[in-house]
Design an enzyme around this catalytic site. Structure first.
Site, PDB file in Angstrom:
ATOM      1  N   ARG A 198      -2.196  -2.649  12.359  1.00  0.00           N
ATOM      2  CA  ARG A 198      -3.272  -1.846  12.948  1.00  0.00           C
ATOM      3  C   ARG A 198      -4.245  -2.781  13.662  1.00  0.00           C
ATOM      4  NH1 ARG A 198      -0.573   2.160  12.757  1.00  0.00           N
ATOM      5  NH2 ARG A 198      -0.902   3.981  11.452  1.00  0.00           N
ATOM      6  N   HIS A 246       0.923   0.762  21.432  1.00  0.00           N
ATOM      7  CA  HIS A 246       1.161   1.375  20.117  1.00  0.00           C
ATOM      8  C   HIS A 246       2.406   2.280  20.131  1.00  0.00           C
ATOM      9  CE1 HIS A 246      -1.007   2.606  16.183  1.00  0.00           C
ATOM     10  NE2 HIS A 246       0.300   2.755  16.057  1.00  0.00           N
TER      11      HIS A 246
HETATM   12  N1  LIG Z   1       2.713  -0.036  15.458  1.00  0.00           N
HETATM   13  C1  LIG Z   1       3.302   1.068  15.054  1.00  0.00           C
HETATM   14  O1  LIG Z   1       3.869   1.816  15.856  1.00  0.00           O
HETATM   15  C2  LIG Z   1       3.331   1.405  13.590  1.00  0.00           C
HETATM   16  C3  LIG Z   1       4.191   2.423  13.158  1.00  0.00           C
HETATM   17  C4  LIG Z   1       4.252   2.698  11.805  1.00  0.00           C
HETATM   18  C5  LIG Z   1       3.473   1.983  10.902  1.00  0.00           C
HETATM   19  N2  LIG Z   1       2.639   1.002  11.359  1.00  0.00           N
HETATM   20  C6  LIG Z   1       1.801   0.248  10.392  1.00  0.00           C
HETATM   21  O2  LIG Z   1       2.635  -0.374   9.427  1.00  0.00           O
HETATM   22  C7  LIG Z   1       1.983  -0.278   8.165  1.00  0.00           C
HETATM   23  C8  LIG Z   1       2.952  -0.525   7.031  1.00  0.00           C
HETATM   24  O3  LIG Z   1       3.771   0.604   6.820  1.00  0.00           O
HETATM   25  P1  LIG Z   1       4.696   0.729   5.524  1.00  0.00           P
HETATM   26  O4  LIG Z   1       5.283   2.112   5.533  1.00  0.00           O
HETATM   27  O5  LIG Z   1       5.628  -0.431   5.412  1.00  0.00           O
HETATM   28  O6  LIG Z   1       3.575   0.598   4.363  1.00  0.00           O
HETATM   29  P2  LIG Z   1       3.771   0.506   2.800  1.00  0.00           P
HETATM   30  O7  LIG Z   1       5.146   0.957   2.405  1.00  0.00           O
HETATM   31  O8  LIG Z   1       2.588   1.143   2.174  1.00  0.00           O
HETATM   32  O9  LIG Z   1       3.732  -1.088   2.504  1.00  0.00           O
HETATM   33  C9  LIG Z   1       2.580  -1.835   2.631  1.00  0.00           C
HETATM   34  C10 LIG Z   1       2.882  -3.272   2.217  1.00  0.00           C
HETATM   35  O10 LIG Z   1       1.718  -4.067   2.459  1.00  0.00           O
HETATM   36  C11 LIG Z   1       1.373  -4.758   1.262  1.00  0.00           C
HETATM   37  N3  LIG Z   1      -0.084  -4.899   1.156  1.00  0.00           N
HETATM   38  C12 LIG Z   1      -1.034  -3.950   1.289  1.00  0.00           C
HETATM   39  N4  LIG Z   1      -2.257  -4.476   1.121  1.00  0.00           N
HETATM   40  C13 LIG Z   1      -2.068  -5.788   0.877  1.00  0.00           C
HETATM   41  C14 LIG Z   1      -2.945  -6.865   0.610  1.00  0.00           C
HETATM   42  N5  LIG Z   1      -4.272  -6.698   0.561  1.00  0.00           N
HETATM   43  N6  LIG Z   1      -2.406  -8.081   0.418  1.00  0.00           N
HETATM   44  C15 LIG Z   1      -1.064  -8.268   0.437  1.00  0.00           C
HETATM   45  N7  LIG Z   1      -0.172  -7.284   0.684  1.00  0.00           N
HETATM   46  C16 LIG Z   1      -0.684  -6.066   0.894  1.00  0.00           C
HETATM   47  C17 LIG Z   1       1.885  -3.892   0.138  1.00  0.00           C
HETATM   48  O11 LIG Z   1       2.002  -4.680  -1.026  1.00  0.00           O
HETATM   49  P3  LIG Z   1       2.676  -4.095  -2.373  1.00  0.00           P
HETATM   50  O12 LIG Z   1       4.152  -4.154  -2.099  1.00  0.00           O
HETATM   51  O13 LIG Z   1       2.261  -5.021  -3.422  1.00  0.00           O
HETATM   52  O14 LIG Z   1       2.161  -2.694  -2.538  1.00  0.00           O
HETATM   53  C18 LIG Z   1       3.216  -3.417   0.729  1.00  0.00           C
HETATM   54  O15 LIG Z   1       4.209  -4.405   0.541  1.00  0.00           O
HETATM   55  C19 LIG Z   1       1.343   1.112   8.221  1.00  0.00           C
HETATM   56  O16 LIG Z   1       0.292   1.236   7.290  1.00  0.00           O
HETATM   57  C20 LIG Z   1       0.848   1.184   9.648  1.00  0.00           C
HETATM   58  O17 LIG Z   1      -0.454   0.655   9.722  1.00  0.00           O
HETATM   59  C21 LIG Z   1       2.553   0.710  12.678  1.00  0.00           C
END
Ligand SMILES: NC(=O)c1ccc[n+]([C@@H]2O[C@H](COP(=O)([O-])OP(=O)(O)OC[C@H]3O[C@@H](n4cnc5c(N)ncnc54)[C@H](OP(=O)(O)O)[C@@H]3O)[C@@H](O)[C@H]2O)c1
Length: 283
Positions: A198, A246
């Protein structure tokens, strides 16, 4: 159950499930019987979590279409950087035939911040392509072929080995501004960044400074702050920054609808929901 499409929602007092990108401030009073709030995107940072009534469960979108799109985008960006395509594009503009050493993927160390549904899928593809892959998350994970690091204590070692850094963290209070000068300084000189998390996670001025100083070589940004990025923003003009609007991945209605229906069935059976957000953690 009768599905309705906004704005033809009938009596809002009877609505129990809502799928949306944004929520009105008075969600609790407008939808007094709401049980589940589905984000139509993978993130939930667009919601004011403190304003959501405690009885409402918030569910982020975890669906195969989003995962596929992200795997394609990041794989493309990593291969482009690994095979020196930015340098060849610049050389072509100067009409220069200038071969660079060809390295194997095994000699390229890629690191992914965030080992959630997207980080894991991206890493599985990078491992299949032979990259020397590592990941970092809050809690300890074990992924085949990936050097997994956890927590603040292990972030330094993760960054020190990472030549191409991919950010796939959710936006929370803990990750706002995480891509900053101090973090860039812990990467090996000449590392590159692929930012698909983000926009507010990146301190843009620090990125520009790191690029100009040679600490970072290239940056691929799919997310910015604000979005759209104003035409006057210096990021647009930097020769080592590539920007996409994005589009790394988007919810695909066909596969996403199946996931929402599956979650409604799980809810009816009292089972755990896929993508349930932990409000205390913020993701
Ligand atoms: N650019 C785009 O088009 C696009 C599209 C979709 C998503 N995204 C972004 O991608 C993000 C990730 O998606 P996802 O589905 O993979 O999310 P997710 O399944 O919730 O995974 C988040 C990961 O980040 C880790 N994390 C969160 N806070 C942290 C911290 N403070 N320190 C270290 N690690 C941390 C979590 O650790 P744990 O494993 O320990 O919980 C988990 O491994 C979304 O939230 C969104 O912002 C972008």
């Amino acid at each position: 159950m009768r599905p309705r499409l906004w704005p033809e929602i009938g009596d809002s007092q009877q609505v129990r499930y809502l799928a949306t990108w944004v929520a009105p401030d008075d969600l609790g009073t407008q939808f007094p019987k709401l049980e589940l709030l589905f984000s139509t995107g993978a993130g939930v940072d667009q919601f004011d979590l403190a304003a959501l009534p405690p009885r409402v469960s918030l569910v982020r979108m975890v669906e195969p279409g989003i995962v596929r799109g992200m795997v394609e985008y990041v794989t493309h960006a990593v291969l482009d950087l690994h095979r020196d395509m930015p340098a060849y594009r610049r050389a072509q503009q100067q009409r220069q035939w200038q071969p660079l050493p060809v390295r194997t993927a095994a000699d390229c160390r890629v690191g992914v911040l965030g080992l959630g549904s997207l980080g894991q899928a991206v890493l599985a593809q990078l491992v299949a392509l032979g990259f020397d892959a590592a990941g970092w998350s809050r809690s300890r994970r074990e992924l085949p072929g990936v050097h997994c690091h956890a927590g603040d204590d292990e972030q330094g070692a993760f960054l020190a080995r990472t030549q191409i850094l991919v950010c796939l963290l959710p936006l929370t209070d803990a990750t706002r501004g995480v891509l900053n000068e101090a973090l860039f300084a812990k990467l090996p000189r000449g590392a590159s960044l692929v930012h698909v998390g983000r926009g507010p996670q990146l301190v843009a001025a620090d990125l520009l400074r790191a690029l100009d100083a040679g600490q970072l070589a290239e940056a691929v940004l799919d997310v910015t702050d604000p979005e759209p990025l104003p035409a006057t923003d210096p990021l647009w003009r930097h020769p080592r920054v590539r920007i996409t609007p994005h589009i790394a991945s988007m919810t695909q209605p066909r596969t996403a609808a199946r996931v929402v229906i599956d979650n409604l069935r799980r809810h009816a059976r009292g089972e755990a929901l896929v993508g349930l957000v932990d409000r205390a953690r913020g993701y």
